[in-house]
Design an enzyme around this catalytic site. Structure first.
Site, PDB file in Angstrom:
ATOM      1  N   ASP A  48       0.518  -1.532  -0.274  1.00 45.04           N
ATOM      2  CA  ASP A  48       0.098   0.021   0.053  1.00 45.04           C
ATOM      3  C   ASP A  48       1.125   1.178  -0.135  1.00 45.04           C
ATOM      4  O   ASP A  48       1.794   1.680   1.327  1.00 45.04           O
ATOM      5  CB  ASP A  48      -0.894  -0.310   1.120  1.00 45.04           C
ATOM      6  CG  ASP A  48      -1.852   1.206   1.084  1.00 45.04           C
ATOM      7  OD1 ASP A  48      -2.725   1.124   0.779  1.00 45.04           O
ATOM      8  OD2 ASP A  48      -1.432   2.068   1.496  1.00 45.04           O
ATOM      9  N   TYR A  53       3.051   9.854  -0.790  1.00 40.52           N
ATOM     10  CA  TYR A  53       4.367   9.105  -0.017  1.00 40.52           C
ATOM     11  C   TYR A  53       5.396   9.319  -0.315  1.00 40.52           C
ATOM     12  O   TYR A  53       6.971   9.084   0.156  1.00 40.52           O
ATOM     13  CB  TYR A  53       4.153   7.521   0.118  1.00 40.52           C
ATOM     14  CG  TYR A  53       3.157   7.364   0.887  1.00 40.52           C
ATOM     15  CD1 TYR A  53       2.182   8.400   2.260  1.00 40.52           C
ATOM     16  CD2 TYR A  53       2.325   5.673   1.068  1.00 40.52           C
ATOM     17  CE1 TYR A  53       0.648   8.210   2.135  1.00 40.52           C
ATOM     18  CE2 TYR A  53       0.868   5.680   1.623  1.00 40.52           C
ATOM     19  CZ  TYR A  53       0.297   6.475   2.432  1.00 40.52           C
ATOM     20  OH  TYR A  53      -0.751   5.923   3.121  1.00 40.52           O
ATOM     21  N   LYS A  78      -2.784   5.770  -4.410  1.00 41.34           N
ATOM     22  CA  LYS A  78      -4.111   6.928  -3.829  1.00 41.34           C
ATOM     23  C   LYS A  78      -3.765   8.381  -4.617  1.00 41.34           C
ATOM     24  O   LYS A  78      -2.740   8.907  -5.202  1.00 41.34           O
ATOM     25  CB  LYS A  78      -4.057   6.976  -2.686  1.00 41.34           C
ATOM     26  CG  LYS A  78      -4.028   5.640  -1.864  1.00 41.34           C
ATOM     27  CD  LYS A  78      -4.058   5.770  -0.332  1.00 41.34           C
ATOM     28  CE  LYS A  78      -3.824   4.460   0.558  1.00 41.34           C
ATOM     29  NZ  LYS A  78      -1.954   4.359   1.108  1.00 41.34           N
ATOM     30  N   HIS A 111      -7.282   9.169  -1.773  1.00 31.73           N
ATOM     31  CA  HIS A 111      -6.873   9.251  -0.488  1.00 31.73           C
ATOM     32  C   HIS A 111      -8.152   9.856   0.525  1.00 31.73           C
ATOM     33  O   HIS A 111      -7.906  10.030   1.550  1.00 31.73           O
ATOM     34  CB  HIS A 111      -5.608  10.384  -0.705  1.00 31.73           C
ATOM     35  CG  HIS A 111      -4.467   9.277   0.228  1.00 31.73           C
ATOM     36  ND1 HIS A 111      -3.135   9.291  -0.426  1.00 31.73           N
ATOM     37  CD2 HIS A 111      -5.301   8.833   1.180  1.00 31.73           C
ATOM     38  CE1 HIS A 111      -2.797   8.854   1.010  1.00 31.73           C
ATOM     39  NE2 HIS A 111      -3.602   8.353   1.951  1.00 31.73           N
TER      40      HIS A 111
HETATM   41  P1  NDP Z   1       1.247   1.474  11.680  1.00 28.96           P
HETATM   42  O1  NDP Z   1      -0.070   1.583  12.766  1.00 28.96           O
HETATM   43  O2  NDP Z   1       1.629   0.602  10.651  1.00 28.96           O
HETATM   44  O3  NDP Z   1       2.225   1.952  12.818  1.00 28.96           O
HETATM   45  C1  NDP Z   1       3.688   1.448  12.042  1.00 28.96           C
HETATM   46  C2  NDP Z   1       4.514   1.941  13.281  1.00 28.96           C
HETATM   47  O4  NDP Z   1       4.968   0.902  13.797  1.00 28.96           O
HETATM   48  C3  NDP Z   1       6.177   2.673  12.648  1.00 28.96           C
HETATM   49  O5  NDP Z   1       7.041   3.482  13.474  1.00 28.96           O
HETATM   50  C4  NDP Z   1       7.016   0.834  12.869  1.00 28.96           C
HETATM   51  O6  NDP Z   1       8.057   1.238  12.736  1.00 28.96           O
HETATM   52  C5  NDP Z   1       5.673   0.505  13.954  1.00 28.96           C
HETATM   53  N1  NDP Z   1       5.640  -1.523  14.005  1.00 28.96           N
HETATM   54  C6  NDP Z   1       5.783  -1.924  13.411  1.00 28.96           C
HETATM   55  N2  NDP Z   1       5.365  -3.035  12.982  1.00 28.96           N
HETATM   56  C7  NDP Z   1       5.775  -3.234  14.777  1.00 28.96           C
HETATM   57  C8  NDP Z   1       5.751  -4.388  16.051  1.00 28.96           C
HETATM   58  N3  NDP Z   1       5.790  -5.308  15.118  1.00 28.96           N
HETATM   59  N4  NDP Z   1       6.002  -3.625  17.219  1.00 28.96           N
HETATM   60  C9  NDP Z   1       6.358  -2.658  16.965  1.00 28.96           C
HETATM   61  N5  NDP Z   1       6.234  -1.728  16.240  1.00 28.96           N
HETATM   62  C10 NDP Z   1       6.188  -2.045  15.890  1.00 28.96           C
HETATM   63  O7  NDP Z   1       0.639   3.130  10.788  1.00 28.96           O
HETATM   64  P2  NDP Z   1       1.061   3.681  10.164  1.00 28.96           P
HETATM   65  O8  NDP Z   1       0.169   4.427   9.694  1.00 28.96           O
HETATM   66  O9  NDP Z   1       1.873   3.225   8.836  1.00 28.96           O
HETATM   67  O10 NDP Z   1      -0.339   3.013   8.637  1.00 28.96           O
HETATM   68  C11 NDP Z   1       0.342   2.038   7.624  1.00 28.96           C
HETATM   69  C12 NDP Z   1      -0.210   2.751   6.456  1.00 28.96           C
HETATM   70  O11 NDP Z   1      -1.572   2.494   6.292  1.00 28.96           O
HETATM   71  C13 NDP Z   1       0.479   3.010   6.626  1.00 28.96           C
HETATM   72  O12 NDP Z   1       1.748   2.814   6.074  1.00 28.96           O
HETATM   73  C14 NDP Z   1       0.076   3.177   4.884  1.00 28.96           C
HETATM   74  O13 NDP Z   1       0.162   2.608   3.487  1.00 28.96           O
HETATM   75  C15 NDP Z   1      -1.481   2.929   5.081  1.00 28.96           C
HETATM   76  N6  NDP Z   1      -2.240   4.390   5.549  1.00 28.96           N
HETATM   77  C16 NDP Z   1      -2.935   5.173   5.095  1.00 28.96           C
HETATM   78  C17 NDP Z   1      -4.018   6.742   5.289  1.00 28.96           C
HETATM   79  C18 NDP Z   1      -4.688   7.161   4.981  1.00 28.96           C
HETATM   80  O14 NDP Z   1      -5.035   8.106   4.882  1.00 28.96           O
HETATM   81  N7  NDP Z   1      -5.332   6.498   3.090  1.00 28.96           N
HETATM   82  C19 NDP Z   1      -3.386   7.707   6.886  1.00 28.96           C
HETATM   83  C20 NDP Z   1      -2.379   6.175   7.370  1.00 28.96           C
HETATM   84  C21 NDP Z   1      -2.022   5.184   6.513  1.00 28.96           C
HETATM   85  P3  NDP Z   1       9.084   0.929  11.717  1.00 28.96           P
HETATM   86  O15 NDP Z   1       8.696   1.135  10.425  1.00 28.96           O
HETATM   87  O16 NDP Z   1      10.434   1.853  12.615  1.00 28.96           O
HETATM   88  O17 NDP Z   1       9.105  -0.798  12.412  1.00 28.96           O
END
Ligand code: NDP
Length: 274
Positions: A48, A53, A78, A111
């Protein structure tokens, strides 16, 4: 839902993996390339991204270098808010395709519901879909009232609504609405952007020999929600996909359901300024 590549069937018959990798905040270049390649190597088949981004080129490079045939992957991008409108969306879509190095995407999303714009934008998505350049089209951050408004004129019912959804924001009303309309709900920020420190989750996780992140993602899967956790850390990319050797019982699902406090980490779709 038996492994990391297991699919659900969208309302147009297209199969979409219920689980995938999100790449918001993954930097273009080595960071996103390595993350996507690690995910694909771990069995992920859905990625995704979004124009805003700024990492579609890196995602495209990783797809090329992964060695997995394009048709086995499911790629979502998006259209960003500033590009909404009919002609501007068609142009934005072509720019995304070029950056990704693809000739079609699997899912193209509006989006955010930009007031006064999203209906024209949707017409452009319908054209992209009719032209066979997106296998499915959908929306993101749409409340039921936005969908009611869109559906009043839409020719194509969105296949997906991607919204913020996690234990502190379980979106039960929206899920019921989308179920009725046959729109699949996809969860963004499923891991509450890394804020995993809730005692209830720790307690459940320790009983199953799993981590809080795995318990949360399993909760999404068992509620029939598509989920796209983000990580650029190889060990977490593995951990987040290791969800298919346990099942939460009804009591534990209910305990997680009860954590809801309608708490958002991102913006409310009725009140955003970007
Ligand atoms: P998430 O809820 O997926 O959390 C991501 C964070 O959690 C990062 O800091 C990552 O760190 C950390 N993390 C990941 N796995 C673990 C784990 N097993 N244990 C502890 N920490 C962990 O957040 P997002 O906001 O990124 O949401 C996911 C996806 O949704 C986005 O990447 C995007 O593709 C989408 N999205 C869409 C939006 C929209 O408006 N349509 C808005 C926001 C997100 P690290 O990477 O350092 O490991």
């Amino acid at each position: 839902m038996t492994n990391v590549a297991s699919t659900v069937t969208l309302n147009n018959g297209v199969a979409m993996p219920q689980f995938g990798l999100g790449v918001w905040k993954a930097k273009d270049g080595a960071e996103v390339v390595e993350a996507v390649k690690a995910a694909i190597a771990a069995g992920y088949r859905s990625i995704d991204t979004a124009a805003v981004y700024g990492n579609e080129a890196g995602v495209g490079q990783a797809i090329q270098e992964s060695g997995v045939p394009r048709e086995e992957l499911f790629i979502t991008t998006k259209v960003w808010n500033s590009e909404q409108g009919y002609e501007t969306t068609l142009a934005a879509f072509e720019a995304s395709l070029a950056k990704l190095g693809l000739d079609y995407v699997d899912l193209y999303l509006v989006h955010w519901p930009v007031k006064g714009k999203y209906k024209e934008t949707w017409k452009a998505l319908e054209k992209i879909y009719a032209d066979g350049k997106a296998r499915a089209i959908g929306v993101s951050n749409f409340h039921p009232h936005h969908l009611d408004d869109l559906l009043a004129d839409a020719k194509v019912v969105p296949a997906v609504n991607q919204v913020e959804l996690h234990p502190l924001l379980s979106q039960e009303e929206l899920r019921r609405y989308c179920d009725e309309k046959k729109i699949y709900v996809e969860a963004w920020s499923p891991l509450m952007q890394g804020n995993l420190d809730l005692p209830v989750l720790q307690e459940i996780a320790s009983r199953y020999g799993k981590t809080p992140a795995q318990v949360i993602l399993r909760w999404h899967l068992q509620h029939n929600i598509i989920v796209i956790p983000k990580s650029v850390t190889p060990s977490r990319i593995q951990e987040n996909a290791d969800l298919f050797d346990f099942e939460l019982n009804a009591e534990d699902l209910a305990k997680i359901d009860a954590l809801n406090e309608n708490r958002r980490f991102g913006a409310d779709p009725d009140n955003f300024n970007f």
